[in-house]
Design an enzyme around this catalytic site. Structure first.
Site, PDB file in Angstrom:
ATOM      1  N   HIS A 193      -0.694 -10.690  16.433  1.00  0.00           N
ATOM      2  CA  HIS A 193      -1.574 -10.112  17.449  1.00  0.00           C
ATOM      3  C   HIS A 193      -0.800  -9.180  18.386  1.00  0.00           C
ATOM      4  O   HIS A 193      -1.179  -8.981  19.539  1.00  0.00           O
ATOM      5  CB  HIS A 193      -2.309 -11.199  18.247  1.00  0.00           C
ATOM      6  CG  HIS A 193      -3.386 -11.881  17.444  1.00  0.00           C
ATOM      7  ND1 HIS A 193      -4.617 -11.330  17.262  1.00  0.00           N
ATOM      8  CD2 HIS A 193      -3.388 -13.049  16.757  1.00  0.00           C
ATOM      9  CE1 HIS A 193      -5.360 -12.138  16.505  1.00  0.00           C
ATOM     10  NE2 HIS A 193      -4.629 -13.189  16.178  1.00  0.00           N
ATOM     11  N   ASP A 239       0.206  -6.088  16.988  1.00  0.00           N
ATOM     12  CA  ASP A 239       0.054  -4.741  16.414  1.00  0.00           C
ATOM     13  C   ASP A 239      -0.886  -3.855  17.241  1.00  0.00           C
ATOM     14  O   ASP A 239      -0.552  -2.719  17.556  1.00  0.00           O
ATOM     15  CB  ASP A 239      -0.390  -4.797  14.941  1.00  0.00           C
ATOM     16  CG  ASP A 239      -1.679  -5.575  14.705  1.00  0.00           C
ATOM     17  OD1 ASP A 239      -2.119  -6.300  15.625  1.00  0.00           O
ATOM     18  OD2 ASP A 239      -2.245  -5.461  13.603  1.00  0.00           O
ATOM     19  N   SER A 246      -5.825  -6.604  -0.370  1.00  0.00           N
ATOM     20  CA  SER A 246      -6.517  -5.317  -0.237  1.00  0.00           C
ATOM     21  C   SER A 246      -5.523  -4.176  -0.031  1.00  0.00           C
ATOM     22  O   SER A 246      -5.634  -3.133  -0.683  1.00  0.00           O
ATOM     23  CB  SER A 246      -7.537  -5.357   0.903  1.00  0.00           C
ATOM     24  OG  SER A 246      -6.923  -5.648   2.137  1.00  0.00           O
ATOM     25  N   GLU A 255      -9.135   1.967   3.993  1.00  0.00           N
ATOM     26  CA  GLU A 255      -9.721   0.654   4.298  1.00  0.00           C
ATOM     27  C   GLU A 255     -10.620   0.732   5.532  1.00  0.00           C
ATOM     28  O   GLU A 255     -11.683   0.129   5.587  1.00  0.00           O
ATOM     29  CB  GLU A 255      -8.620  -0.402   4.482  1.00  0.00           C
ATOM     30  CG  GLU A 255      -9.185  -1.787   4.763  1.00  0.00           C
ATOM     31  CD  GLU A 255      -8.348  -2.935   4.231  1.00  0.00           C
ATOM     32  OE1 GLU A 255      -7.419  -2.709   3.427  1.00  0.00           O
ATOM     33  OE2 GLU A 255      -8.636  -4.084   4.626  1.00  0.00           O
ATOM     34  N   GLY A 263      -5.371 -13.706   3.405  1.00  0.00           N
ATOM     35  CA  GLY A 263      -4.532 -13.156   4.459  1.00  0.00           C
ATOM     36  C   GLY A 263      -3.170 -12.696   3.966  1.00  0.00           C
ATOM     37  O   GLY A 263      -2.281 -12.415   4.770  1.00  0.00           O
ATOM     38  N   LEU A 264      -2.968 -12.614   2.649  1.00  0.00           N
ATOM     39  CA  LEU A 264      -1.692 -12.094   2.135  1.00  0.00           C
ATOM     40  C   LEU A 264      -1.836 -10.633   1.722  1.00  0.00           C
ATOM     41  O   LEU A 264      -0.957 -10.048   1.127  1.00  0.00           O
ATOM     42  CB  LEU A 264      -1.195 -12.959   0.971  1.00  0.00           C
ATOM     43  CG  LEU A 264      -1.014 -14.438   1.355  1.00  0.00           C
ATOM     44  CD1 LEU A 264      -0.505 -15.240   0.176  1.00  0.00           C
ATOM     45  CD2 LEU A 264      -0.067 -14.583   2.541  1.00  0.00           C
ATOM     46  N   SER A 265      -2.982 -10.085   2.073  1.00  0.00           N
ATOM     47  CA  SER A 265      -3.254  -8.659   1.967  1.00  0.00           C
ATOM     48  C   SER A 265      -3.297  -8.125   0.549  1.00  0.00           C
ATOM     49  O   SER A 265      -2.611  -7.164   0.197  1.00  0.00           O
ATOM     50  CB  SER A 265      -2.267  -7.849   2.817  1.00  0.00           C
ATOM     51  OG  SER A 265      -2.982  -6.766   3.362  1.00  0.00           O
ATOM     52  N   ASP A 283       0.093  -3.904   6.970  1.00  0.00           N
ATOM     53  CA  ASP A 283       0.021  -4.325   5.570  1.00  0.00           C
ATOM     54  C   ASP A 283       0.333  -3.181   4.614  1.00  0.00           C
ATOM     55  O   ASP A 283       1.133  -3.321   3.690  1.00  0.00           O
ATOM     56  CB  ASP A 283      -1.379  -4.871   5.255  1.00  0.00           C
ATOM     57  CG  ASP A 283      -1.772  -5.996   6.184  1.00  0.00           C
ATOM     58  OD1 ASP A 283      -0.921  -6.436   6.980  1.00  0.00           O
ATOM     59  OD2 ASP A 283      -2.937  -6.421   6.119  1.00  0.00           O
ATOM     60  N   TYR A 326     -11.542 -12.029  17.435  1.00  0.00           N
ATOM     61  CA  TYR A 326     -10.556 -10.946  17.366  1.00  0.00           C
ATOM     62  C   TYR A 326     -10.942  -9.839  18.347  1.00  0.00           C
ATOM     63  O   TYR A 326     -10.115  -9.363  19.131  1.00  0.00           O
ATOM     64  CB  TYR A 326     -10.515 -10.421  15.926  1.00  0.00           C
ATOM     65  CG  TYR A 326      -9.596  -9.254  15.687  1.00  0.00           C
ATOM     66  CD1 TYR A 326      -8.250  -9.458  15.392  1.00  0.00           C
ATOM     67  CD2 TYR A 326     -10.077  -7.942  15.712  1.00  0.00           C
ATOM     68  CE1 TYR A 326      -7.407  -8.380  15.149  1.00  0.00           C
ATOM     69  CE2 TYR A 326      -9.243  -6.864  15.469  1.00  0.00           C
ATOM     70  CZ  TYR A 326      -7.911  -7.089  15.184  1.00  0.00           C
ATOM     71  OH  TYR A 326      -7.083  -6.027  14.940  1.00  0.00           O
TER      72      TYR A 326
HETATM   73  P1  ADP Z   1      -6.907  -9.989   1.777  1.00  0.00           P
HETATM   74  O1  ADP Z   1      -6.469  -8.580   1.973  1.00  0.00           O
HETATM   75  O2  ADP Z   1      -6.553 -10.873   2.926  1.00  0.00           O
HETATM   76  O3  ADP Z   1      -6.444 -10.586   0.482  1.00  0.00           O
HETATM   77  P2  ADP Z   1      -9.503  -8.772   1.823  1.00  0.00           P
HETATM   78  O4  ADP Z   1     -10.855  -9.339   1.972  1.00  0.00           O
HETATM   79  O5  ADP Z   1      -9.055  -7.756   2.787  1.00  0.00           O
HETATM   80  O6  ADP Z   1      -8.509 -10.000   1.727  1.00  0.00           O
HETATM   81  O7  ADP Z   1      -9.409  -8.091   0.381  1.00  0.00           O
HETATM   82  C1  ADP Z   1      -9.806  -8.781  -0.765  1.00  0.00           C
HETATM   83  C2  ADP Z   1     -10.554  -7.844  -1.706  1.00  0.00           C
HETATM   84  O8  ADP Z   1      -9.608  -6.932  -2.339  1.00  0.00           O
HETATM   85  C3  ADP Z   1     -11.210  -8.551  -2.872  1.00  0.00           C
HETATM   86  O9  ADP Z   1     -12.489  -9.050  -2.517  1.00  0.00           O
HETATM   87  C4  ADP Z   1     -11.308  -7.447  -3.905  1.00  0.00           C
HETATM   88  O10 ADP Z   1     -12.387  -6.577  -3.643  1.00  0.00           O
HETATM   89  C5  ADP Z   1      -9.998  -6.677  -3.669  1.00  0.00           C
HETATM   90  N1  ADP Z   1      -8.974  -7.231  -4.568  1.00  0.00           N
HETATM   91  C6  ADP Z   1      -7.966  -8.061  -4.254  1.00  0.00           C
HETATM   92  N2  ADP Z   1      -7.253  -8.422  -5.348  1.00  0.00           N
HETATM   93  C7  ADP Z   1      -7.829  -7.791  -6.388  1.00  0.00           C
HETATM   94  C8  ADP Z   1      -7.569  -7.770  -7.796  1.00  0.00           C
HETATM   95  N3  ADP Z   1      -6.583  -8.471  -8.339  1.00  0.00           N
HETATM   96  N4  ADP Z   1      -8.360  -6.996  -8.571  1.00  0.00           N
HETATM   97  C9  ADP Z   1      -9.373  -6.283  -8.030  1.00  0.00           C
HETATM   98  N5  ADP Z   1      -9.677  -6.279  -6.720  1.00  0.00           N
HETATM   99  C10 ADP Z   1      -8.922  -7.020  -5.900  1.00  0.00           C
HETATM  100 MG    MG Z   2      -7.158  -7.312   3.500  1.00  0.00          MG
END
Ligand code: ADP
Ligand code: MG
Length: 385
Positions: free
Chosen positions: A34, A36, A127, A159, A123-125, A171, A220
């Site tokens: 918190h 950033d 995305s 994003e 939460g390990l990103s 991230d 948040y």
């Molecule tokens: P985090 O970034 O914390 O893991 P988010 O909700 O921000 O969670 O992002 C998760 C999303 O990213 C998933 O719902 C999917 O749409 C996409 N994603 C993550 N991993 C994959 C994967 N291996 N293949 C395709 N899409 C993925």
């Molecule tokens: Mg994410």
């Protein structure tokens, strides 16, 4: 998932051979939570869990994308990129291409297959890893000139603007610029950074509490407003302070009467956490890992008591970790109200940690945690096939 699988799937789905493979890692923030959005400091590291893409360019403007993990293929034209709610995972890919186009870059059509082992939504990103892997794929296939910091910013913009999640820069930054066996000390104000060697006889153990993160977005937003409130309240005496980053713990204490007690405690977390990141970097450099661990515990206590973003489950995970032989430090990581803890555990103690913490946590909460033993890994890389 193996890379062979991914290349095989690519060939089966697209009836051709892939030209490149790309890997972009997930990350964990070791300390600096918190901070950033207060223009402060963070210290994440890439983990050995990643998103992989194999891809080949096309001569037309189509992108065909196949997700191994969702078992789905989607096709779109780079001339008209729209969101697809039936293939949400592809929106990260679409958003990244859109951001290249906004810069004036020509993104060629391509076929790509994607898979990964970053847990989704923990939460390990995952995305950011997907965005960075996509950006690297576009960069290589279309021969685009872009520096790594701009690429990280482009992924963040994808994003925020296309997917619609108001994320910070950490991230995408560490997934792009991180290096093996190093943590990345990042100044979120000006994006200056330093790679700090992570050389220790310890492992990074991540415990996913499996607690649903329900309050996260509203709380948040409240925390952000409270931090801004504290800066405003300090402006009569600290007119130059643009963010809590510019306030020292002493200045805050001397002027606490200018603000509600709640704002004061929120601000105290942020200013002390920034100090802890700076100290943590110093301890990493001098090899004083026990002191680094102590700061992780302090960070957790501050997030729990002053910032109030922890929850019973995260507190239990940290408490159980602290009772284990060989635990060097433990804290919640990420926005809070669920999600994960990050722990530094002496290598020889990891097996016992994993078994015992999981068992005791489940006995106390009824939730079965997921435990990931990680190594610090490289940022994005590609290889021509
Ligand atoms: P985090 O970034 O914390 O893991 P988010 O909700 O921000 O969670 O992002 C998760 C999303 O990213 C998933 O719902 C999917 O749409 C996409 N994603 C993550 N991993 C994959 C994967 N291996 N293949 C395709 N899409 C993925
Ligand atoms: Mg994410």
């Amino acid at each position: 998932m193996t890379l062979d699988n991914l290349a095989e799937t690519f060939s089966r789905v697209f009836k051709r051979a892939p030209e490149i493979e790309v890997r972009a890692p997930g990350r964990v923030n070791l300390i600096g939570e918190h901070t950033d959005y207060n223009d402060g400091f963070v210290l994440p590291t890439d983990i050995d869990r990643a998103i992989w893409i194999t891809a080949a360019g096309r001569t037309d403007t189509l992108v065909r994308a196949h997700s191994l993990d969702f078992g789905q293929t989607t096709t779109f034209d780079t001339k008209r990129i729209e969101k697809d709610d039936n293939a949400v995972w592809s929106n990260y890919i679409r958003g990244v291409i859109r951001e290249f186009q906004k810069r004036g870059d020509q993104v060629k059509g391509m076929d790509l297959a994607v898979s990964g082992n970053v847990p989704k939504g923990s939460g390990l990103s995952s995305s950011a890893a997907l965005e960075v892997a996509t950006a690297e794929t576009c960069r290589v296939i279309s021969g685009i000139q872009i520096d790594p910091v701009s690429m990280a910013l482009l992924c963040q913009a994808a994003e925020r603007q296309f997917v619609g999640v108001q994320c910070g820069i950490m991230d995408q930054f560490v997934s792009t610029l991180g290096r093996e066996n190093a943590a990345l000390f990042l100044d979120c104000r000006d994006l200056s950074f330093e790679l700090v060697p992570l050389e220790m006889q310890a492992r990074i153990v991540i415990c996913d509490s499996r607690k649903q993160r329900s309050l996260q977005t509203s709380e948040y937003n409240k925390r952000r407003a409270e931090c801004e409130g504290a800066v405003r309240a300090l402006s009569p005496v600290l007119g130059d302070a643009k963010a809590l980053r510019d306030v020292t713990p002493q200045q805050l204490d001397e002027n606490k009467q200018l603000m509600p007690e709640l704002w004061y405690r929120r601000a105290r977390h942020v200013v002390t956490e920034n100090g802890r990141v700076l100290s943590a970097v110093g301890f990493l450099k001098s090899g004083d890992i026990p002191q680094f661990g102590r700061l992780m515990y302090e960070s957790h206590a501050s997030l729990r008591d002053d910032y109030e973003v922890s929850c019973a489950e995260l507190d239990i995970l940290v408490e159980l970790a602290s009772q284990q032989q060989g635990t060097i430090g433990a804290r919640m990581t990420g926005a809070g109200f669920g999600g994960c803890t990050v722990n530094l555990v002496a290598s020889e103690a990891v097996a016992d940690f994993q078994a015992t913490v999981a068992e005791k946590y489940q006995a106390r909460t009824g939730l079965k945690p997921l435990v990931y033993v990680c190594s610090p890994s490289n940022g994005v890389m590609h290889r021509k096939l």
